[in-house]
Scaffold this motif. Structure first.
Motif, short mmCIF file in Angstrom:
data_model
loop_
_atom_site.label_atom_id
_atom_site.label_comp_id
_atom_site.label_asym_id
_atom_site.label_seq_id
_atom_site.Cartn_x
_atom_site.Cartn_y
_atom_site.Cartn_z
N ALA A 153 0.84 -1.19 0.00
CA ALA A 153 0.00 0.00 0.00
C ALA A 153 0.88 1.25 0.00
CB ALA A 153 -0.92 0.00 1.21
N GLY A 154 0.35 2.31 -0.58
CA GLY A 154 1.11 3.56 -0.59
C GLY A 154 0.88 4.36 -1.85
N ASP A 155 1.67 5.38 -2.00
CA ASP A 155 1.59 6.26 -3.16
C ASP A 155 2.73 5.96 -4.12
OD1 ASP A 155 -0.64 7.65 -2.17
OD2 ASP A 155 0.64 8.91 -0.93
N TYR A 156 2.41 5.96 -5.41
CA TYR A 156 3.37 5.64 -6.45
C TYR A 156 3.33 6.75 -7.51
CZ TYR A 156 3.53 0.95 -4.44
OH TYR A 156 3.69 -0.12 -3.59
N ARG A 157 4.40 6.82 -8.28
CA ARG A 157 4.47 7.77 -9.39
C ARG A 157 4.68 6.98 -10.67
NH1 ARG A 157 2.57 12.87 -10.26
NH2 ARG A 157 3.90 14.05 -11.71
N VAL A 158 3.88 7.30 -11.69
CA VAL A 158 3.97 6.67 -13.01
C VAL A 158 4.61 7.68 -13.96
CG1 VAL A 158 2.69 5.68 -14.93
CG2 VAL A 158 1.94 5.25 -12.57
N ASP A 182 -2.78 -0.47 4.56
CA ASP A 182 -1.98 -0.03 5.70
C ASP A 182 -0.64 0.45 5.18
OD1 ASP A 182 -0.89 0.45 8.15
OD2 ASP A 182 -0.65 -1.66 8.71
N TYR A 183 -0.52 1.75 5.04
CA TYR A 183 0.67 2.33 4.43
C TYR A 183 1.73 2.58 5.49
CZ TYR A 183 3.62 5.74 1.97
OH TYR A 183 4.68 6.41 1.41
N ARG A 184 2.90 2.00 5.30
CA ARG A 184 4.03 2.18 6.21
C ARG A 184 5.25 2.60 5.39
NH1 ARG A 184 2.95 -0.42 11.18
NH2 ARG A 184 0.99 -1.60 11.13
N PRO A 185 5.43 3.89 5.16
CA PRO A 185 6.56 4.34 4.35
C PRO A 185 7.88 3.97 4.97
CG PRO A 185 5.54 6.19 5.48
CD PRO A 185 4.64 5.02 5.70
N ALA A 186 8.80 3.56 4.12
CA ALA A 186 10.13 3.15 4.58
C ALA A 186 11.08 4.32 4.53
CB ALA A 186 10.66 2.00 3.73
#
Length: 324
Positions: A153-158, A182-186
């Motif tokens: 889960a999370g935000d992506y860029r295309v 459940d977004y858990r940014p690294a």
């Protein structure tokens, strides 16, 4: 002086002032229109760093000459990237579908191929821990599709990296993609100069310097032995995508030389020339192919200003919006 004479004198003076201002205006010419926010770009193939705008909040190229990045805009120069959906499921295969709209509003169907493809598609997570270099297929109506797997889960860029057939210069357009959950940014990975991927060890030499072209060399080895038989992959021995940490400004650079040019050998080193558009952290993703399998090695590199007294390297390639 009576009231009538005063009014007459005032009117005469006002007319003279207006006439003088009118004459000056014609002599100088009309006031220039406000300059639009400049846009530039780079490419793949014989091109390199993509550019649409510089550091957010700056006039592009204002800080470091003409070194700009791409992928920060969903539309540029009349072209626009339109994703069929911006929310995708997590895990398992999913299909990405999109169109590039031409200035007339219709889907673009004519492209200039570069490195054996009409369009290169990059998907990267916002925390830069996931990277995918995809090669979508275009239908006759201009719709592109590509299988992808969104790992978390999370935000992506295309990023869509292409050159319209009607244009001499390439474009990189970018759009956001979201995977609910459940977004858990690294934290940003800190890799050092040596990384290991799929049993291969890659060592990076060289640096990114803001506003100045520099050499980046990746040495490939396996089981302690240099790899000297890299496969040509998309008409090159390696492909390098560089993303700026923070806004994911996009640089797409390619090796110095190509297979079959009489001087470029298939390893162990793959060399690039790149220019950082600004100081800061960057993630470098190197695609290379060996024995029929493509591998991707990721590095984190910090671009710092060169000392003011340092002279440009003799024979360094001229800097510009494109990199090679």
């Amino acid at each position: 002086m009576n009231t009538a004479l005063k009014v007459t004198a005032f009117a005469t003076g006002l007319a003279a002032a207006f006439t003088a201002a009118y004459g000056v205006g014609h002599a100088v010419g009309p006031a220039p229109a406000a300059r639009p926010h400049a846009a530039a770009h780079g490419a793949h193939g014989a091109h390199g760093a993509q550019g649409v705008q510089g550091v957010q909040g700056e006039e592009p190229g204002a800080a470091h000459g003409d070194h700009r990045v791409g992928g920060l805009q969903v539309a540029d120069r009349g072209y626009a990237l339109r994703l069929d959906r911006t929310v995708v499921p997590v895990g398992g295969p999913t299909e990405l579908s999109f169109q590039v709209l031409a200035p007339d509003g219709n889907p673009l169907t004519a492209y200039r191929p570069a490195h054996e493809k009409e369009l290169h598609l990059i998907v990267a997570s916002r925390d830069l821990t996931d990277f995918q270099h995809l090669h979508p297929v275009r239908a006759a109506d201009g719709t592109w599709t590509a299988p992808a797997s969104i790992p978390a889960a999370g935000d992506y860029r295309v990023f869509a990296d292409f050159t319209p057939a009607a244009e001499a210069e390439p474009l990189t357009l970018g759009a956001d993609l979201h995977a609910a959950g459940d977004y858990r940014p690294a934290a940003l990975p800190r890799t050092g100069r040596t990384v290991t991927v799929d049993g291969y060890t890659l060592t990076l030499t060289g640096d990114l310097t803001p506003g100045r072209p520099g050499r980046l060399a990746f040495a490939v080895s396996r089981d302690g032995r240099p790899v000297t038989d890299l496969d040509p992959y998309l008409a090159a021995y390696g492909h390098l995508v560089v993303l700026r940490v923070g806004d994911l400004g996009y640089l797409h650079v390619h090796p110095d030389g190509e297979p079959g040019d009489g001087s470029t050998v298939p390893g162990p080193e793959v060399d690039f020339t790149a220019t950082a558009p600004s100081p800061g952290d960057y993630r470098l993703f190197l695609d290379f192919q060996h024995q029929g399998t493509v591998h991707t090695a990721a590095f984190t590199l910090t671009a710092t200003e060169a000392p003011a007294t340092e002279a440009p390297a003799v024979g360094a390639p001229a800097a510009g919006a494109h990199q090679h």
